[in-house]
Write an enzyme that holds these catalytic residues in place. Structure first.
Site, PDB file in Angstrom:
ATOM      1  N   ASN A  58       0.877  -1.174   0.000  1.00  0.00           N
ATOM      2  CA  ASN A  58       0.000   0.000   0.000  1.00  0.00           C
ATOM      3  C   ASN A  58       0.911   1.218   0.000  1.00  0.00           C
ATOM      4  O   ASN A  58       1.421   1.625   1.046  1.00  0.00           O
ATOM      5  CB  ASN A  58      -0.905  -0.023   1.225  1.00  0.00           C
TER       6      ASN A  58
ATOM      7  N   ARG B  77      -2.589  -2.111  -3.515  1.00  0.00           N
ATOM      8  CA  ARG B  77      -3.792  -1.310  -3.325  1.00  0.00           C
ATOM      9  C   ARG B  77      -3.727  -0.121  -4.293  1.00  0.00           C
ATOM     10  O   ARG B  77      -2.754   0.625  -4.309  1.00  0.00           O
ATOM     11  CB  ARG B  77      -3.874  -0.788  -1.896  1.00  0.00           C
TER      12      ARG B  77
ATOM     13  N   HIS C  60     -12.892   2.817  -0.020  1.00  0.00           N
ATOM     14  CA  HIS C  60     -12.843   1.801   1.051  1.00  0.00           C
ATOM     15  C   HIS C  60     -13.471   0.488   0.587  1.00  0.00           C
ATOM     16  O   HIS C  60     -13.931  -0.319   1.398  1.00  0.00           O
ATOM     17  CB  HIS C  60     -13.575   2.273   2.323  1.00  0.00           C
TER      18      HIS C  60
ATOM     19  N   ARG D  12     -12.270  15.745   7.172  1.00  0.00           N
ATOM     20  CA  ARG D  12     -13.070  16.070   5.993  1.00  0.00           C
ATOM     21  C   ARG D  12     -14.497  16.394   6.392  1.00  0.00           C
ATOM     22  O   ARG D  12     -15.055  15.792   7.308  1.00  0.00           O
ATOM     23  CB  ARG D  12     -13.072  14.901   5.002  1.00  0.00           C
TER      24      ARG D  12
ATOM     25  N   GLU E 254      -8.167  -5.204   5.257  1.00  0.00           N
ATOM     26  CA  GLU E 254      -8.012  -4.871   3.839  1.00  0.00           C
ATOM     27  C   GLU E 254      -6.831  -5.607   3.213  1.00  0.00           C
ATOM     28  O   GLU E 254      -6.878  -5.996   2.039  1.00  0.00           O
ATOM     29  CB  GLU E 254      -7.857  -3.355   3.684  1.00  0.00           C
TER      30      GLU E 254
END
Length: 404
Positions: A10, A92, A181, A242, A385
């Site tokens: 990743n 990823r 996601h 955010r 993940e």
């Protein structure tokens, strides 16, 4: 015997997270992180399966140097990138657009398409590309597989994926809701079905991935039918930094009345909004500590966070029609009992409730936190993940008959 190990990478703009897994039993052989790439005091932390962590600090100028350092650490444990037991490297990749709906073996054409998508993922795809190119240079003979964050959400119907703007303009600039996601939502929705003792095709779940970034998804029979993030990861839930959902006219107002540039507004909404903008903290543990101490600003931030979460639970309940489980995952979702309790409080009419003792308890695996007689299960499912990326990568190379 065919090789069974998968290295998951990743690659961020200044970091590389990695895990080496053996797919025969899903064992993690090593886990690590390289951070502050390009700085004088870069750092590598490597933890092999025996748990004896090693740390190294020094200058790591670029991603090529970072991956070479990772390879050196793996080699110390007899797990080097030159191992014949390595079947593939899984990467990823944040944005796959509409073309990439499943894991994909990387070739030059795939790289070119990921690069073409940079305008809709300017913070992520360039770093993902750097990691891929570096890994291909180190092991050009090995299958490299891209697993896309957006892929799980490509099953959304057009009624959920389209924004209500001029179609020609939207298509010309690839403006639509992609979602993110996805590897987490895929893994968690499937594990939730397993927890309920049912097949994923028979289960409708609402997945709440609550970390510093946060997103919700409505999953019907194993397929995503709606998700909260959109063209970018900015839309949807209140997050650590955010804003989530916002009247678009706020942007015009800030330009015309506030005299702010597009870049300044981008920074405001992505880095100085959400929880940190509301109360100065984006760590839910600290926010709850402040709430318990009577801090009104922290209380308001928490209430806004929960209000948005409830809206999405209710909306996705309506989208699905029947809900078998609401599932919490990621850092906040897995660890913040107060968030889970507050998110379903008042939704008893929808069959939702948590058992106070079960919800307050902690555990490493997937577990139910709702009363035994609840009409809708409330569950905590730790996300994984990296395992999802490794599983998809290994399945693809086995299917293609080219592991290693």
């Amino acid at each position: 015997m065919s090789p069974t190990r998968v290295l998951v990478l990743n690659s961020g703009s200044s970091s590389v997270k990695y895990q080496l897994l053996d797919m025969r039993g899903g064992d993690r052989l090593a886990v690590g992180l390289v951070e502050r790439i390009g700085e004088e005091r870069s750092r590598l932390k490597h933890t092999p399966a025996d748990g004896g962590s090693r740390e190294w600090s020094g200058s790591i100028p670029d991603h090529e140097a970072a991956l070479k350092a990772v390879a050196a650490e793996l080699a110390k444990d007899g797990l080097g990138l030159d191992s014949e037991e390595l079947a593939a490297i899984g990467h990823r990749v944040v944005h796959g657009g509409l073309r990439f709906t499943e894991p994909t073996v990387i070739d030059d054409a795939v790289l070119a398409e990921i690069e073409r998508l940079i305008p809709v993922a300017p913070l992520h795809n360039p770093a993902n590309l750097t990691g891929i190119r570096t890994a291909r240079g180190l092991r050009p003979d090995l299958p490299q597989v891209a697993v896309f964050d957006t892929a799980f959400h490509t099953t959304m119907p057009e009624s959920a994926a389209r924004y209500a703007i001029d179609v020609e303009t939207a298509d010309a600039h690839r403006i639509r809701r992609y979602g993110f996601h996805g590897t987490s939502h895929a893994y968690v929705s499937r594990e939730a079905a397993r927890l309920l003792g049912r097949a994923p095709e028979d289960v409708n779940v609402i997945v709440l991935h609550l970390g510093n970034g946060a997103s919700a998804s409505a999953v019907r029979g194993g397929r995503c039918v709606d998700t909260s993030m959109g063209l970018t990861p900015l839309e949807g839930l209140v997050m650590g930094t955010r804003s989530g959902d916002l009247d678009p006219a706020v942007i015009f107002h800030l330009m015309r009345v506030g005299g702010m540039s597009a870049d300044e507004i981008d920074t405001l909404l992505n880095k100085r909004s959400g929880l940190i903008g509301l109360c100065g903290d984006n760590d839910m543990r600290e926010i709850r500590r402040r709430v318990d101490a009577g801090d009104e600003r922290a209380r308001l931030a928490f209430d806004i966070y929960i209000h948005r979460l409830k809206k999405y639970i209710g909306a996705y309940y309506a989208v699905l029609g029947r809900v078998d489980a609401v599932v919490f995952t990621a850092g906040v979702g897995e660890n913040a009992a107060a968030v889970r309790e507050a998110a379903v409080a008042g939704l008893e009419g929808l069959g939702l409730a948590v058992d106070g003792e079960l919800n307050a308890g902690r555990g490493d695996g997937a577990r139910l936190v709702s009363p035994a007689d609840a009409r809708v299960a409330v569950a905590v499912v730790p996300t994984d993940e990296e395992m999802e990326i490794a599983t998809q990568t290994y399945a693809l190379v086995k299917e293609s008959g080219n592991p290693g």
